[in-house]
Write an enzyme that holds these catalytic residues in place. Sequence first.
Site, PDB file in Angstrom:
ATOM      1  N   THR A  95       0.954  -1.191   0.091  1.00  0.00           N
ATOM      2  CA  THR A  95       0.099   0.067  -0.147  1.00  0.00           C
ATOM      3  C   THR A  95       0.924   1.423   0.172  1.00  0.00           C
ATOM      4  O   THR A  95       1.557   1.657   1.058  1.00  0.00           O
ATOM      5  CB  THR A  95      -1.082  -0.059   1.314  1.00  0.00           C
ATOM      6  OG1 THR A  95      -1.700  -1.278   1.255  1.00  0.00           O
ATOM      7  CG2 THR A  95      -1.809   1.199   0.986  1.00  0.00           C
ATOM      8  N   LYS A 170      -6.907   2.149  -3.000  1.00  0.00           N
ATOM      9  CA  LYS A 170      -6.645   1.411  -1.899  1.00  0.00           C
ATOM     10  C   LYS A 170      -6.650   2.217  -0.632  1.00  0.00           C
ATOM     11  O   LYS A 170      -7.082   2.194   0.541  1.00  0.00           O
ATOM     12  CB  LYS A 170      -5.307   0.672  -2.174  1.00  0.00           C
ATOM     13  CG  LYS A 170      -4.768   0.224  -0.971  1.00  0.00           C
ATOM     14  CD  LYS A 170      -5.551  -1.218  -0.148  1.00  0.00           C
ATOM     15  CE  LYS A 170      -5.029  -1.482   1.159  1.00  0.00           C
ATOM     16  NZ  LYS A 170      -6.062  -2.334   1.741  1.00  0.00           N
ATOM     17  N   LYS A 238       0.040   4.830   8.487  1.00  0.00           N
ATOM     18  CA  LYS A 238       0.670   5.125   7.375  1.00  0.00           C
ATOM     19  C   LYS A 238       0.015   5.449   6.161  1.00  0.00           C
ATOM     20  O   LYS A 238       0.017   6.503   5.285  1.00  0.00           O
ATOM     21  CB  LYS A 238       1.828   4.041   6.939  1.00  0.00           C
ATOM     22  CG  LYS A 238       2.364   4.152   5.701  1.00  0.00           C
ATOM     23  CD  LYS A 238       1.881   3.241   4.745  1.00  0.00           C
ATOM     24  CE  LYS A 238       1.871   1.721   4.972  1.00  0.00           C
ATOM     25  NZ  LYS A 238       1.359   0.854   3.707  1.00  0.00           N
TER      26      LYS A 238
HETATM   27  P1  NAP Z   1       4.529  -6.305   7.758  1.00  0.00           P
HETATM   28  O1  NAP Z   1       4.071  -7.750   8.453  1.00  0.00           O
HETATM   29  O2  NAP Z   1       5.105  -5.290   8.642  1.00  0.00           O
HETATM   30  O3  NAP Z   1       5.684  -6.774   6.574  1.00  0.00           O
HETATM   31  C1  NAP Z   1       6.405  -5.698   6.069  1.00  0.00           C
HETATM   32  C2  NAP Z   1       7.307  -6.124   5.205  1.00  0.00           C
HETATM   33  O4  NAP Z   1       8.158  -5.079   4.747  1.00  0.00           O
HETATM   34  C3  NAP Z   1       8.236  -7.324   5.757  1.00  0.00           C
HETATM   35  O5  NAP Z   1       8.520  -8.046   4.697  1.00  0.00           O
HETATM   36  C4  NAP Z   1       9.401  -6.231   6.306  1.00  0.00           C
HETATM   37  O6  NAP Z   1      10.546  -7.394   6.286  1.00  0.00           O
HETATM   38  C5  NAP Z   1       9.716  -5.546   5.127  1.00  0.00           C
HETATM   39  N1  NAP Z   1      10.372  -4.315   5.463  1.00  0.00           N
HETATM   40  C6  NAP Z   1      10.029  -3.344   6.371  1.00  0.00           C
HETATM   41  N2  NAP Z   1      10.747  -2.259   6.413  1.00  0.00           N
HETATM   42  C7  NAP Z   1      11.945  -2.838   5.415  1.00  0.00           C
HETATM   43  C8  NAP Z   1      13.150  -2.241   5.563  1.00  0.00           C
HETATM   44  N3  NAP Z   1      13.443  -1.085   5.942  1.00  0.00           N
HETATM   45  N4  NAP Z   1      13.988  -2.945   4.324  1.00  0.00           N
HETATM   46  C9  NAP Z   1      13.563  -4.029   3.929  1.00  0.00           C
HETATM   47  N5  NAP Z   1      12.523  -4.576   4.308  1.00  0.00           N
HETATM   48  C10 NAP Z   1      11.498  -4.023   5.149  1.00  0.00           C
HETATM   49  O7  NAP Z   1       3.340  -5.890   6.923  1.00  0.00           O
HETATM   50  P2  NAP Z   1       2.055  -6.388   6.207  1.00  0.00           P
HETATM   51  O8  NAP Z   1       1.034  -6.286   7.125  1.00  0.00           O
HETATM   52  O9  NAP Z   1       2.494  -7.616   5.653  1.00  0.00           O
HETATM   53  O10 NAP Z   1       1.774  -5.351   5.382  1.00  0.00           O
HETATM   54  C11 NAP Z   1       2.665  -5.077   4.005  1.00  0.00           C
HETATM   55  C12 NAP Z   1       2.079  -4.188   3.164  1.00  0.00           C
HETATM   56  O11 NAP Z   1       0.878  -4.378   2.718  1.00  0.00           O
HETATM   57  C13 NAP Z   1       1.804  -2.842   3.712  1.00  0.00           C
HETATM   58  O12 NAP Z   1       2.185  -1.670   2.724  1.00  0.00           O
HETATM   59  C14 NAP Z   1       0.447  -2.781   4.330  1.00  0.00           C
HETATM   60  O13 NAP Z   1       0.025  -1.492   4.437  1.00  0.00           O
HETATM   61  C15 NAP Z   1      -0.382  -3.474   3.262  1.00  0.00           C
HETATM   62  N6  NAP Z   1      -1.664  -4.362   3.649  1.00  0.00           N
HETATM   63  C16 NAP Z   1      -1.536  -4.847   4.940  1.00  0.00           C
HETATM   64  C17 NAP Z   1      -2.573  -5.565   5.205  1.00  0.00           C
HETATM   65  C18 NAP Z   1      -2.847  -6.359   6.460  1.00  0.00           C
HETATM   66  O14 NAP Z   1      -4.103  -6.541   6.816  1.00  0.00           O
HETATM   67  N7  NAP Z   1      -1.747  -6.743   7.144  1.00  0.00           N
HETATM   68  C19 NAP Z   1      -3.731  -5.499   4.363  1.00  0.00           C
HETATM   69  C20 NAP Z   1      -3.731  -4.937   2.970  1.00  0.00           C
HETATM   70  C21 NAP Z   1      -2.513  -4.192   2.661  1.00  0.00           C
HETATM   71  P3  NAP Z   1      11.108  -7.955   7.683  1.00  0.00           P
HETATM   72  O15 NAP Z   1      10.390  -9.011   7.641  1.00  0.00           O
HETATM   73  O16 NAP Z   1      12.611  -8.102   7.709  1.00  0.00           O
HETATM   74  O17 NAP Z   1      10.573  -6.919   8.874  1.00  0.00           O
END
Ligand code: NAP
Length: 286
Positions: A95, A170, A238
């Site tokens: 996102t 989104k 965010k």
């Molecule tokens: P998450 O569990 O926090 O995962 C974030 C990902 O980004 C992980 O792979 C993390 O790596 C990586 N990352 C973060 N900072 C980084 C850095 N400085 N360098 C390299 N990699 C980095 O988040 P998520 O919930 O899966 O969400 C991922 C995306 O989808 C976001 O944009 C979120 O807004 C969107 N989203 C989330 C949901 C939900 O319900 N969770 C639904 C729809 C959309 P590490 O594993 O090493 O931390």
Amino acid sequence: MKIAFIGLGIMGSRMAANVLNGGHSLSVYNRTKNKAESLLKNGAKWADSPEEVAKDANVIITMLENPDVVEDLALGKNGFLPALKKGSVWIDCSTVNPSFSKKMGEEAEKHGIRFLDAPVSGSKEPAAKAALIFLVGGQADDLAEVQPLLDLMGNKTIHIGDTGKGSVMKIMINQLLGQSMLAFSESLSLGIALGIDKSKAMDILLDSAVTPPILKAFRSRIEDENYEPNFPLKHLQKDLQLFTDTAYEYEKATPSTNVAKEIYALAKQKNQGDLDFSSIFKFINE
Ligand code: NAP
């Protein structure tokens, strides 16, 4: 088809597992390697950098925290964009804000790569059950080519328009989600303070036509005070920031979203960033 996947967090790990179950050759990269363990056990290949994961791929999927992280892994040191074969497709499911998607689309084009912004609607469970909804911006024929791949991770794809339009849709959805949860939390909290039983108040509010149906899914979290994250509060905050940044770029006023964004920011400051975003109730109520 050879698929590369970068970003194995809450969403990406589950989406990548569904790609693998679909029988594709899958290479993965994540900052934290141990999150790839179960994928590697099931036949995915590990790559030590974004550059390496991209080398043989026909399609690369990114599911990363925010625009800065996406840009860094695409174009920073050992970035994947220059390493991809010309004609490959980059699907960014993170996102991010629409102008960022447009910028990534332009960068991809400079490298001979086709780009789709394809953020998803749906959280941890729909990601696990391949029931996500993809909101896609980009060329219709590029989307048609990767549709079978999206079908492994989701059950609906909507082509919204040209590059960036998926990201527009989104942030519109998440603005409503954040505002709804906040308004519900304030209403419930006031009722409790005035002596209405929490459970009874929720029965009535959640059954009312004025309450968005999705909030029913958060009832047990609020009742049990279990805020283990499906969608971390820091990500919702965010998304509201991206919404207001976008409004600024387009000279639109979004006063209520600015207030909501700062309330979530306060909750983040109080160490609630890694809790589920529904913990905004706890913040308001306390
Ligand atoms: P998450 O569990 O926090 O995962 C974030 C990902 O980004 C992980 O792979 C993390 O790596 C990586 N990352 C973060 N900072 C980084 C850095 N400085 N360098 C390299 N990699 C980095 O988040 P998520 O919930 O899966 O969400 C991922 C995306 O989808 C976001 O944009 C979120 O807004 C969107 N989203 C989330 C949901 C939900 O319900 N969770 C639904 C729809 C959309 P590490 O594993 O090493 O931390």
